[in-house]
Design an enzyme around this catalytic site. Structure first.
Site, mmCIF file in Angstrom:
data_model
loop_
_atom_site.group_PDB
_atom_site.id
_atom_site.type_symbol
_atom_site.label_atom_id
_atom_site.label_comp_id
_atom_site.label_asym_id
_atom_site.label_seq_id
_atom_site.Cartn_x
_atom_site.Cartn_y
_atom_site.Cartn_z
ATOM 1 C CG HIS A 1 36.435 43.862 34.365
ATOM 2 N ND1 HIS A 1 37.424 42.931 34.579
ATOM 3 C CD2 HIS A 1 35.363 43.421 35.078
ATOM 4 C CE1 HIS A 1 36.979 41.974 35.372
ATOM 5 N NE2 HIS A 1 35.732 42.250 35.697
ATOM 6 C CB CYS B 1 34.502 29.857 36.812
ATOM 7 S SG CYS B 1 34.120 31.397 35.965
#
Length: 685
Positions: A66, A178
């Protein structure tokens, strides 16, 4: 979003190449052929560049390359079912399902929104199986649109903002996070929700990710029987969960073993001796930790401090480098006068201020150089306190921030405390970034301990804003100054004396020692001893010949100090999977920081992984220091890195010594992280 993905953006059972870059380029061409990309080549290059920062392979044979790019004008999603499979960096093997997500460069965080939605669907076996079993492109379109078309981007688990669970029933809450807050944050949330559904227990998950975070309702937390922390960074506002039985792990465990985590949380909910979130004595439990290894806990605490510190290091270092570029290395002698006496309407005279290396001999650039140097030095004044402050925050939550920052300030003597002598004043000993880590940890532990005290109800409101910061600062401050300060000061004096005795015939050995010192604490006491020793020699040898040993010592120190950030930057490029995403991002700044002789650019790496990183960069710097002395490299400037090449004698030797040390340091850190593997979560997206 009806045209986010269309049938002509899909390829089924296609051979798009044997390597991931080939697949990305092929998907970009598909986007172009569909009329959705103004510049398919730009789209491909931007996606490949993004891929270089962190692999986008996910468990289960999935890849999601992406980017945000000027190559497209509207958000676009392309998909390919690959035949054969292609390696995208996932631990469990190559991918057969690949999504290319492209968002316009000038738009909002649409591609992050899409990633979060896709991530939550990609842990669902039926969704992935449906993609593999789809018989037509339109069937894939329908599946994907059903997955991303209706679900809110920053989705919180069902019930996350709801009220308490039904009376008499058990419920759970969880936080997932995360370092990048993109895929695994949301995949872990989805996995926990699915596991809780199988166990028949309500769960509310707060995803602290890049697409935003909707905090759990206080009533939901209060009603919960236990909490799960699946995080690789510190939990924001951890104190909200004080006293709850807690299960802790890295963010990837729920994806692999969500059922076991739910079972463990339910077991803890019924265990009066279970580990609990710190900050409450209501349960009578003396345990304040969680089912988290000490190694994992230490890494999480250090990474929290490092993640908040990185912007200070990167921005400050680059600003200082720009200051040298615009004003020349002499700007260190006149930045204050320029900033006070001059403006853009009253530019300084570089000749009158002895700035012969100001860019284009321009007063405008001299003024910019002075301002940028001030900006950078100011940022550097805060990065060590930020490291200590947020280490304390990771241990004790908000009450630890103020005393942690204060300990970081003491570690750098930010107040510039001296004995007041007008000639040769003696400063309060500074302990550098290592002292900041120690001070931050001590501040966090003491603040955490004080927070566990049982106090009257009327005093509870004063604890986090007054009592805890005050007592923690007093206790840890005394330790930092009384216990740690003077011994380190004496050590520094001894080192100075030892270095003076090593110069002369033992020049190469001196270069080795100086290199080791420059890399050991990267801006701390040993580094400063070596630098001060060299800078003092340059000041005394301003008009000496190029072969003066004092100028050669300065060259050895400068080159050795440049090695750590550059070596680590190179390592992140050669083996990116060995480094966390924040480290890879910091590696980009490491090139410029190292080139500018800003050794502190290596601190984020060393703080997160000291046992592997510090010996490796010490080896590289020692090689450079020795070669610099052996090749008789000298430099008249006390700072500036490659921006003061005009002051270097033997430029060829300068670069030979630098490149050799960088290669040795990079190879050593790669070997150390390969032979002694790092946490397996660090390379994930």
């Amino acid at each position: 979003m009806s045209d986010l993905i269309t049938a002509d953006l899909i390829r089924l059972d296609a051979d798009l190449g044997s390597e991931k870059h080939d697949v990305i380029r092929a998907l970009a061409r598909i986007v172009g052929e569909a009329g959705r990309a103004d510049d398919p080549d730009q789209l491909a290059e931007d996606a490949i560049t993004r891929e270089g920062t962190a692999p986008t392979g996910l468990p289960g044979g999935i890849a999601i390359p992406h980017c945000r790019t000027a190559g497209v004008a509207e958000p676009t999603l392309a998909f390919a079912r690959l035949q054969p499979r292609v390696e995208f960096g996932a631990k469990d093997g190559p991918a057969d399902l690949a999504f290319l997500i492209a968002a316009p460069a000038g738009g909002d965080a649409t591609h992050l929104q899409l990633l979060t939605k896709l991530a939550r669907s990609l842990v669902k076996r039926d969704f992935v199986d449906s993609l593999r079993g789809a018989s037509s492109a339109q069937e894939v379109v329908d599946l994907v649109m059903a997955a991303v078309g209706d679900q809110p981007a920053a989705a919180v688990a069902p019930g996350a903002a709801a009220g308490p669970a039904p009376s008499g029933g058990r419920s759970l809450v969880a936080v997932t996070a995360c370092p990048t807050g993109i895929a695994h944050t949301y995949m872990a949330a989805e996995a926990l929700e699915a596991a809780a559904a199988r166990a028949g227990v309500p769960i509310s998950v707060e995803t602290q990710g890049s697409a935003g975070s909707k905090p759990l309702a206080p009533a939901t937390i209060a009603a919960a029987s236990a909490v799960i922390f699946a995080v690789d960074v510190g939990v924001r506002d951890r104190g909200r969960f004080a006293g709850k039985p807690v299960v802790s792990s890295g963010v990837k465990r729920p994806i692999d073993d969500g059922d076991a985590m739910i079972a463990e949380a339910l077991r803890y909910a019924d265990d009066p001796n279970a580990p609990r979130v710190e900050g409450s004595a209501a349960s009578g439990s003396t345990q304040t930790g969680a089912a988290e290894t000490w190694g994992g806990r230490t890494r999480r605490v250090l990474m929290t401090g490092v993640s908040y510190m990185i912007p200070f290091v990167a921005a400050g270092g680059l600003l200082i480098a720009l200051g040298f570029l615009f004003g020349g290395d002499e700007i260190v002698n006149s930045y204050g006068k320029i900033a006070v006496d001059n403006t853009f309407l009253n530019l300084p005279d570089p000749t009158a201020l002895a700035l012969p290396h100001a860019l284009f001999h321009s007063g405008f650039f001299a003024y910019l150089g002075a301002l940028f140097f001030i900006f950078g030095k100011t940022a550097f004044m805060f990065f060590v306190p930020a490291l200590a402050g947020y280490i304390a925050y990771a241990i004790a939550d908000r009450p630890g921030i103020a005393p942690g920052f204060i300990m970081g300030g003491l570690a750098t003597n930010i107040f510039a405390v001296t004995d007041g002598a007008t000639a040769n004043p003696t400063s309060l000993p500074a302990t550098g970034f290592l002292g900041a880590i120690v001070g931050g940890v001590l501040a966090g532990l003491v603040a955490h301990w004080i927070a566990s005290w049982t106090v009257p109800a009327w005093a509870r409101g004063l604890m986090p804003v007054l009592v805890i910061p005050l007592l923690t600062t007093i206790i840890v401050g005394l330790v930092m100054i009384v216990v740690l300060g003077k011994p380190i000061g004496k050590l520094i004096d001894s080192l100075n004396s030892g270095l003076t005795n090593m110069s002369g015939s033992n020049a190469v050995l001196l270069g080795v020692v100086l290199g080791l010192m420059m890399a050991f604490d990267m801006g701390g006491p040993l580094n400063k001893v070596a630098y001060s020793f060299a800078a003092a020699g340059v000041g005394a040898a301003a008009s000496a010949a190029a072969d003066d040993p004092r100028l050669q010592i300065m060259a050895a120190v400068m080159l050795a100090g440049m090695v750590p950030p550059i070596a680590l930057a190179l390592a992140t490029v050669v083996r990116p999977a060995l480094f966390s995403l924040p480290e890879r991002e910091n590696g980009k700044a490491g090139w410029a920081l190292g080139a500018s002789f800003i050794t502190e650019g290596a601190i984020p790496f060393a703080a997160a992984d000291p046992l592997r990183v510090i010996p490796s960069i010490m080896l590289g710097s020692a090689v450079t220091g020795a070669l610099s002395e052996a090749l008789n490299v000298s430099v008249r400037a006390p700072h500036g890195g490659i921006f003061v090449l005009f002051a270097v004698h033997n430029i060829a030797g300068y670069f030979i010594a630098l490149i050799a040390g960088v290669l040795v340091g990079a190879a050593a850190v790669i070997a150390a992280k390969t032979v002694w593997p790092v946490n397996t979560d660090v390379a994930t997206v």
